[in-house]
Design an enzyme around this catalytic site. Structure first.
Site, PDB file in Angstrom:
ATOM      1  CG  ASP A 195      -0.243  -0.463   2.497  1.00  0.00           C
ATOM      2  OD1 ASP A 195       0.996  -0.361   2.573  1.00  0.00           O
ATOM      3  OD2 ASP A 195      -0.931  -0.927   3.420  1.00  0.00           O
ATOM      4  CG  ASP A 218      -8.478  -1.364  12.270  1.00  0.00           C
ATOM      5  OD1 ASP A 218      -7.472  -2.013  11.890  1.00  0.00           O
ATOM      6  OD2 ASP A 218      -8.889  -0.350  11.685  1.00  0.00           O
ATOM      7  CG  HIS A 241      -5.607  -2.172   8.886  1.00  0.00           C
ATOM      8  ND1 HIS A 241      -5.760  -1.106   9.749  1.00  0.00           N
ATOM      9  CD2 HIS A 241      -4.289  -2.235   8.625  1.00  0.00           C
ATOM     10  CE1 HIS A 241      -4.591  -0.559   9.997  1.00  0.00           C
ATOM     11  NE2 HIS A 241      -3.677  -1.239   9.331  1.00  0.00           N
ATOM     12  CD  GLU A 253      -8.597   0.898   8.251  1.00  0.00           C
ATOM     13  OE1 GLU A 253      -8.643  -0.082   9.015  1.00  0.00           O
ATOM     14  OE2 GLU A 253      -7.954   1.930   8.511  1.00  0.00           O
TER      15      GLU A 253
HETATM   16  C1  GLP Z   1      -0.153  -0.112   8.774  1.00  0.00           C
HETATM   17  C2  GLP Z   1       0.079  -0.844   7.430  1.00  0.00           C
HETATM   18  C3  GLP Z   1      -0.162  -2.298   7.597  1.00  0.00           C
HETATM   19  C4  GLP Z   1       0.453  -2.712   8.910  1.00  0.00           C
HETATM   20  C5  GLP Z   1      -0.347  -2.173  10.054  1.00  0.00           C
HETATM   21  C6  GLP Z   1       0.285  -2.406  11.424  1.00  0.00           C
HETATM   22  O1  GLP Z   1      -1.002   0.930   8.726  1.00  0.00           O
HETATM   23  N1  GLP Z   1      -0.612  -0.373   6.283  1.00  0.00           N
HETATM   24  O2  GLP Z   1       0.366  -2.999   6.492  1.00  0.00           O
HETATM   25  O3  GLP Z   1       0.471  -4.088   9.010  1.00  0.00           O
HETATM   26  O4  GLP Z   1      -0.731  -0.869   9.825  1.00  0.00           O
HETATM   27  O5  GLP Z   1       1.245  -1.457  11.746  1.00  0.00           O
HETATM   28  P1  GLP Z   1       2.359  -1.688  12.838  1.00  0.00           P
HETATM   29  O6  GLP Z   1       3.230  -2.775  12.333  1.00  0.00           O
HETATM   30  O7  GLP Z   1       3.115  -0.382  12.914  1.00  0.00           O
HETATM   31  O8  GLP Z   1       1.667  -2.045  14.101  1.00  0.00           O
END
Ligand code: GLP
Length: 264
Positions: free
Chosen positions: A67, A136, A138, A143
């Site tokens: 993304d 949440d 995702h 989402e």
């Molecule tokens: C982000 C990314 C995800 C990631 C998630 C968790 O926003 N788009 O691909 O897995 O949120 O983030 P973190 O690893 O910082 O907890």
């Protein structure tokens, strides 16, 4: 889904790195799906070490990131282009032409989604996808409510995700509202998935993902339907799993050969 509980994020990331290194050695022109966020940082550090010290060769590897933030140009300090460059690409011998990340400043986001899907298909599909998970549920930036069959497209972030990701920005209001992300269907088409989750903050969502119902209200739960998905989590992230002891027992009784290889 196979659940592997490790004492620390370092131990879990080392296993993920070994699985990826084995794939790269077996199939030097493999296609890797990559993630951003705090979770894969130790994995990327270990892959960089393997490149430096163990001659792990990425010269023929192709990558696709999940993304990108809409409105952030690749050179923006908080773009995922910059994140990947700073945390992985500059430390390994990957060819920039073989790294792909959705374009957050494309004029037409629908066209960009279609183009990205076509690029993945032209590369022969993704052999292994690295995933983190949002608090949440995702995956990528899909989402709650995302179609479980969705493809790469624009999404609107939840307030929770914007709050969670504010730590990467100077001010919370700087977190973009929109993103372009591989769809849940795109992720499900990958041949192998490694889901990483660390810390107590992820305990509730990991229990829902592994042991809860499959629902678009928790997009990560669809991974229960993936034929080769492994969740590599640390002890704090495992605290709300009802069957943690069984997962540990299964892992402890695995034949060694099975730990680091693709299981089909
Ligand atoms: C982000 C990314 C995800 C990631 C998630 C968790 O926003 N788009 O691909 O897995 O949120 O983030 P973190 O690893 O910082 O907890």
């Amino acid at each position: 889904m196979e659940i592997v509980i490790q004492p620390t994020p370092e131990a879990a990331s080392r296993i993920a790195a070994h699985i990826i290194a084995n794939l790269v050695r077996e199939k030097p022109n493999c296609v890797l799906g990559l993630a951003t966020g705090g979770t894969p940082l130790l994995l990327y550090r270990e892959l960089a070490r393997m490149h430096r010290e163990d001659n792990l060769d990425f010269s023929r590897v192709t990558t696709f990131n999940l993304d990108e933030y809409v409105g952030l140009a690749p050179e923006h300090p908080h773009s995922y282009h910059t994140f990947m460059e700073h945390n992985l690409f500059r430390y390994i011998n990957i060819s920039p032409a073989q790294t792909h990340i959705p374009n957050g400043v494309a004029k037409d986001m629908r066209e960009e989604g279609t183009r990205y899907e076509a690029e993945i298909a032209a590369a022969g599909g993704i052999d292994l996808q690295v995933l983190g998970i949002g608090t949440d549920g995702h995956i990528g930036f899909n989402e709650k409510g995302s179609s479980l069959a969705s493809r790469t497209r624009l999404k609107t972030l939840t307030a929770q995700t914007r709050e969670d990701n504010a730590r990467f920005f100077n001010r919370p209001e700087d977190v973009p509202l929109h993103v372009i992300t591989m769809g849940v269907g795109t992720i499900m088409d990958t041949r192998q998935i490694l889901l990483l989750a660390f810390g107590e903050r992820k305990a509730r969502v990991m229990a829902a993902t592994v042991e809860g119902p499959i629902t678009a209200m928790n997009p990560a739960s669809i991974l229960q339907m993936h034929p080769v998905a492994k969740a590599l989590i640390d002890e704090p992230a495992a605290t709300q799993l009802a069957h943690a002891d069984y997962y540990r027992w299964v892992y402890d009784h695995k034949p060694d050969w099975q730990r680091f290889v693709k299981q089909t």
